[in-house]
Design a protein around this motif. Structure first.
Motif: not given
Length: 181
Positions: A38-40, A45-47, A76-77, A105-107
């Motif tokens: 999770l992006d702090p 969500p990020a990945g 970001v992660m 985030p659209q990932k």
């Protein structure tokens, strides 16, 4: 790629042709994982998709993966309290491609997930997951080697793994587990 390898990029500073190096290393099949957090700052969500993942140590429980210096997602992660290594199933090629080629985030649009025990995104349908935290980062050429400490894990499905081989996706068609490793 069929026939002779593309050698058009010329030799590198080490004298090795980068295209030939990539072609030779592409003959080693790797599994594909999705590293998520999770992006702090935003809580979203990020990945990223990773095919350079390995176990490092049983005591303490450590894993490692490599991230390109050019990644815009890793910054970001990397400060998230928990990351999750999701071991992707052969049916999850679309998840790998979204995380490899998407942005922001659209990932995660259309990728079902749930919060893990430590809050990191666990991707639905993954074969297994390992929730961890960043322990160390090591600069290695054009990548970072990230060593992470495992805090929680689980197996979920018994399907075949997503495999990357010669710049493409594949599946394990026959596999006999060994007792030795």
């Amino acid at each position: 790629m069929h026939g002779s390898p593309d050698r058009s990029s010329g030799p590198s500073a080490t004298g090795l042709d980068p295209a030939a190096f990539r072609s030779v290393l592409g003959r080693f099949p790797t599994g594909v994982v999705a590293v998520t957090a999770l992006d702090p700052a935003s809580g979203l969500p990020a990945g990223l998709a990773v095919n350079s993942f390995t176990s490092v140590s049983l005591d303490p429980p450590l894993v490692a993966f490599c991230v390109a210096h050019t990644s815009t997602t890793w910054p970001v992660m990397r400060t998230a309290a928990r990351l999750c290594v999701n071991i992707l199933a052969e049916s999850q090629r679309d998840v790998s491609e979204r995380l490899a080629f998407g942005s922001g985030p659209q990932k995660f649009a259309g990728v079902p997930w749930a919060h893990g025990p430590g809050g990191a995104p666990l991707i639905d349908g993954a074969l297994a997951w390992i929730e961890c935290s960043v322990e160390q980062e090591h600069v290695a050429g054009d990548h970072l080697i990230v060593v992470a400490r495992a805090h929680d894990l689980a197996e979920h499905h018994d399907a075949g793994p997503l495999v990357f081989y010669r710049s493409g996706y594949g599946a394990v068609t026959r596999f006999t587990p060994s007792q030795g490793l």
